[in-house]
Design an enzyme around this catalytic site. Structure first.
Site, mmCIF file in Angstrom:
data_model
loop_
_atom_site.group_PDB
_atom_site.id
_atom_site.type_symbol
_atom_site.label_atom_id
_atom_site.label_comp_id
_atom_site.label_asym_id
_atom_site.label_seq_id
_atom_site.Cartn_x
_atom_site.Cartn_y
_atom_site.Cartn_z
ATOM 1 N N ARG A 104 0.855 -1.194 0.000
ATOM 2 C CA ARG A 104 0.000 0.000 0.000
ATOM 3 C C ARG A 104 0.891 1.244 0.000
ATOM 4 O O ARG A 104 1.984 1.234 0.569
ATOM 5 C CB ARG A 104 -0.834 -0.050 1.286
ATOM 6 C CG ARG A 104 -1.843 1.063 1.457
ATOM 7 C CD ARG A 104 -3.043 0.857 0.592
ATOM 8 N NE ARG A 104 -4.167 1.680 1.024
ATOM 9 C CZ ARG A 104 -5.147 2.039 0.220
ATOM 10 N NH1 ARG A 104 -5.160 1.674 -1.049
ATOM 11 N NH2 ARG A 104 -6.151 2.758 0.673
ATOM 12 N N THR A 377 -9.474 0.370 -10.281
ATOM 13 C CA THR A 377 -8.695 -0.536 -9.413
ATOM 14 C C THR A 377 -8.796 -1.847 -10.146
ATOM 15 O O THR A 377 -9.655 -2.004 -11.018
ATOM 16 C CB THR A 377 -9.330 -0.649 -8.000
ATOM 17 O OG1 THR A 377 -9.087 0.565 -7.300
ATOM 18 C CG2 THR A 377 -8.769 -1.807 -7.157
ATOM 19 N N THR A 395 -4.129 -0.804 -7.163
ATOM 20 C CA THR A 395 -4.869 0.396 -7.559
ATOM 21 C C THR A 395 -3.980 1.631 -7.641
ATOM 22 O O THR A 395 -2.889 1.662 -7.068
ATOM 23 C CB THR A 395 -5.996 0.662 -6.528
ATOM 24 O OG1 THR A 395 -6.854 1.700 -7.008
ATOM 25 C CG2 THR A 395 -5.459 1.060 -5.169
ATOM 26 N N GLU A 416 -3.949 8.242 -3.681
ATOM 27 C CA GLU A 416 -4.362 7.423 -2.537
ATOM 28 C C GLU A 416 -4.451 8.222 -1.234
ATOM 29 O O GLU A 416 -5.038 7.744 -0.262
ATOM 30 C CB GLU A 416 -3.345 6.297 -2.360
ATOM 31 C CG GLU A 416 -3.920 4.998 -1.875
ATOM 32 C CD GLU A 416 -4.818 4.351 -2.911
ATOM 33 O OE1 GLU A 416 -6.026 4.319 -2.672
ATOM 34 O OE2 GLU A 416 -4.306 3.901 -3.945
ATOM 35 N N ASP A 419 -7.721 8.329 0.440
ATOM 36 C CA ASP A 419 -8.265 7.223 1.248
ATOM 37 C C ASP A 419 -8.031 7.452 2.742
ATOM 38 O O ASP A 419 -8.566 6.723 3.576
ATOM 39 C CB ASP A 419 -7.658 5.877 0.825
ATOM 40 C CG ASP A 419 -8.426 5.241 -0.331
ATOM 41 O OD1 ASP A 419 -9.473 5.784 -0.725
ATOM 42 O OD2 ASP A 419 -7.979 4.196 -0.839
ATOM 43 N N SER A 448 -7.887 0.919 3.445
ATOM 44 C CA SER A 448 -8.353 0.460 2.131
ATOM 45 C C SER A 448 -9.577 -0.432 2.290
ATOM 46 O O SER A 448 -9.830 -0.961 3.372
ATOM 47 C CB SER A 448 -7.215 -0.332 1.481
ATOM 48 O OG SER A 448 -7.647 -0.941 0.297
ATOM 49 N N SER A 449 -10.311 -0.610 1.197
ATOM 50 C CA SER A 449 -11.382 -1.603 1.174
ATOM 51 C C SER A 449 -10.984 -2.815 0.330
ATOM 52 O O SER A 449 -11.773 -3.750 0.181
ATOM 53 C CB SER A 449 -12.655 -0.999 0.572
ATOM 54 O OG SER A 449 -13.081 0.095 1.340
ATOM 55 N N GLY A 469 -14.243 0.222 -4.929
ATOM 56 C CA GLY A 469 -14.270 1.171 -3.815
ATOM 57 C C GLY A 469 -14.927 0.564 -2.593
ATOM 58 O O GLY A 469 -14.664 -0.582 -2.232
HETATM 59 O O1 DON Z 1 -8.049 1.077 -1.384
HETATM 60 C C1 DON Z 1 -9.219 1.389 -1.595
HETATM 61 O O2 DON Z 1 -10.157 1.009 -0.921
HETATM 62 C C2 DON Z 1 -9.532 2.289 -2.779
HETATM 63 N N1 DON Z 1 -8.377 3.091 -3.098
HETATM 64 C C3 DON Z 1 -9.971 1.425 -3.910
HETATM 65 C C4 DON Z 1 -10.407 2.242 -5.083
HETATM 66 C C5 DON Z 1 -11.311 1.527 -6.004
HETATM 67 O O3 DON Z 1 -11.661 0.376 -5.843
HETATM 68 C C6 DON Z 1 -11.778 2.352 -7.142
HETATM 69 N N2 DON Z 1 -12.757 1.718 -7.945
HETATM 70 N N3 DON Z 1 -13.304 0.886 -8.362
#
Ligand code: DON
Length: 568
Positions: A104, A377, A395, A416, A419, A448-449, A469
């Site tokens: 990350r 992502t 991502t 990022e 986030d 993050s998710s 996301g």
């Molecule tokens: O880490 C995360 O949760 C976000 N940066 C992920 C971003 C994402 O999944 C964008 N779209 N689909």
């Protein structure tokens, strides 16, 4: 922790709730000891083929994880790349080791909340999502170096070769790439190097035209030759830092030099006899997934009608996402009650607060987390012929990350930093808020998710994940439940989806998810149902059935380029 203590107490009082929990005994020995061939699912055919090419050259799943990832960095820059980061969940057959590589992005040392505030102290979303101030220190290059050094069989040079070739020879622009660049073209236009890399006569390159990126080929070659020194130190690092700082960023040479990937223990969950390996913090995925599964383990979902199954799932989602907002952040800086959150006692307490027939309004639960959710992502899944597995989600955050390119590097920097809870209580691009646990401080990694996961049963194993996301975790939940119920990856990735994230207090559903009657029944229970105007996710899954020794691979039919292949 107060509310946790209270809920554990409540659950002890209502001990009868445990009756439904059903963790089965030890697994039978596997029928086949290895698949004998491989399966890969990713979001682009050139990336899937890059992985198969490296396997054919004698590489294992981890070399293939480098090859697929690097190829995606070239052909899917809207989603991930060398300027971003990701999580790599691995299973190594030879010693049974499960590994989670946290690559990350990290906050630069000079990070302070005020940097992302406007004159009124409100979050400045432009600074948070566009340009170099929105970029954390990238982790993806270090992940490839680490994977090759510790887990691969081939030199990094070999695993990066397909990506380098694709970048030099070029590939055909597909419509999602065209649309992504088009959507971000105003932001890209701010910086000459971004214009030069992504725009043709000020516009997104047309679908079907050939796109070459010799700069990223050179960057990949440098990493292949010099490892981390080729990116995080020396001339290349100076170029990154000078360019970032000249355009308002705060990176330093020390930030780059001190970046390391971190190996963490994956989260291990048990659900009705299935073992699930998944992402620990700084992802919120594993904990939120675990809370949801623990709550749902108390019901026999298969015996319920769809309305009640959805109702109980939504109630589990609501409660788990509330805890995400309150407790989770970077484990190296923030103390989190992980054992408590994942305890069956805690889940039983939460379950006790679920009414079997009525929605719980989210504002009755303490905390806050409102709407939002753009796309991009990437996730890919690999099983090799020996049964090694890799589940990777990576991502640059929003579409084309920060939009900022350092001249001559061939890749966009991530955004990022958004986030983080850059300013306490103020929503990010996903509508997520947080506080101290996820504040932007020197060296911290933003919450993050992303939830790369593996589902391991007596006979069947699945490798699963998706972008999306804040919806990633509920998609992975629904995918795991469908796989456990017997769906093959081809179907799991195609199934319609629903989602609830605590706030807004709305069940969103893809267009084909619910019938009229189901919607009416959910509304009668008190749920607000929003039949989404669009679909979401780009799930890529592979599985191995040890009993029949068959492999399956499924990639999301929602996106044009996705590609799932089983070796013949
Ligand atoms: O880490 C995360 O949760 C976000 N940066 C992920 C971003 C994402 O999944 C964008 N779209 N689909």
């Amino acid at each position: 922790m107060n509310c946790i203590a209270k809920l554990v107490f409540a659950s002890l009082v209502g001990a009868g709730l445990f009756a439904g929990m059903n963790v089965q005994a030890a697994q039978k020995p596997a029928a086949a000891s290895k698949p004998g061939k491989a399966a890969i699912a990713s979001s682009h055919q050139l990336a899937t083929d890059a992985g198969l090419e490296i396997l054919a050259k004698g590489g294992n799943a981890f070399d293939a994880a480098i090859a697929v990832g690097a190829a995606l960095a070239v052909v899917e820059p809207e989603s991930s790349g060398l300027g971003g980061g990701g999580f790599f969940l691995l299973h190594r057959v030879k010693d049974g080791k499960d590994i989670f590589i946290d690559a990350r992005e990290a906050a630069p040392a000079a990070s302070r909340s005020e940097l992302w505030a406007d004159a009124d102290g409100k979050l400045d979303s432009d600074k948070a999502t566009n340009g170099p101030l929105s970029a954390g220190i990238p982790g993806e290059p270090a992940a490839y170096v680490w994977l090759a050094e510790h887990y691969g069989k081939l030199p990094l040079k070999a695993s990066l070769a397909p990506a380098i070739r694709i970048a030099r020879e070029g590939f055909s622009v597909y419509s999602r790439l065209h649309r992504s660049i088009d959507r971000r073209s105003a932001v890209l236009s701010r910086w000459p190097a971004s214009v030069q890399l992504y725009l043709v006569d000020g516009k997104a390159p047309e679908a079907g035209s050939t796109w070459r990126n010799p700069d990223i080929a050179n960057t990949l070659e440098r990493i292949a030759r010099h490892g981390n020194d080729g990116f995080y130190r020396g001339e290349f690092a100076s170029k990154l830092v000078d360019s970032v700082r000249a355009s308002g960023g705060i990176w330093t040479l020390e930030d780059l030099d001190s970046y390391v990937v971190k190996e963490r223990a994956p989260i291990t969950l048990n659900y009705r006899g299935w073992k699930i390996l998944t992402a620990p913090p700084p992802s919120s995925g594993g904990i939120v997934l675990g809370e949801m599964l623990n709550m749902l383990a108390g019901y026999d979902l298969a015996k319920l009608d769809q309305v009640h199954r959805v109702h109980l799932s939504v109630e589990a989602m609501r409660r788990a996402y509330r805890d995400r907002a309150e407790y989770l952040g970077d484990p190296d800086y923030v103390e989190m009650p992980i054992n408590e959150l994942l305890s069956p006692l805690y889940a039983a307490g939460l379950r006790a607060s679920i009414h079997p027939e009525k929605a719980t309004p989210s504002d009755l639960l303490p905390g806050y987390m409102p709407p939002g959710e753009p796309e991009h992502t990437t996730h890919y899944s690999i099983i090799d012929a020996d049964g090694n597995m890799a589940s990777v989600t990576k991502t640059v955050n929003l579409t084309l990350g920060s939009g900022f390119v350092v001249e001559g590097t061939g890749f966009v920097l991530n955004d990022e930093m958004d986030d983080f809870a850059l300013l306490p209580g103020q929503a990010n691009a996903f509508g997520l808020v947080g506080g101290e646990a996820n504040a932007p401080k020197a060296g911290r990694r933003p919450l993050s998710s992303m939830t790369p996961s593996m589902v391991i049963g007596e006979d069947r194993v699945g490798v699963i994940g998706t972008p999306g996301g804040s919806r990633i975790i509920t998609m992975v939940l629904e995918g795991i439940l469908a796989f456990i119920d017997g769906d093959l990856p081809e179907k799991v990735v195609a199934n319609p989806r629903f989602h609830h994230q605590y706030l807004p207090d709305v069940v969103s559903a893809e267009p084909k998810m619910f019938s009229r009657e189901t919607i009416r029944a959910l509304q009668a229970m008190g749920h607000i149902v929003n039949e989404s105007e669009r679909t979401w996710g780009l799930m890529n899954m592979v599985s191995w059935d040890r009993k029949t020794n068959t492999l399956h691979a499924g990639s999301d039919p929602r996106e044009e380029m996705s590609s799932a292949k089983v070796q013949p």
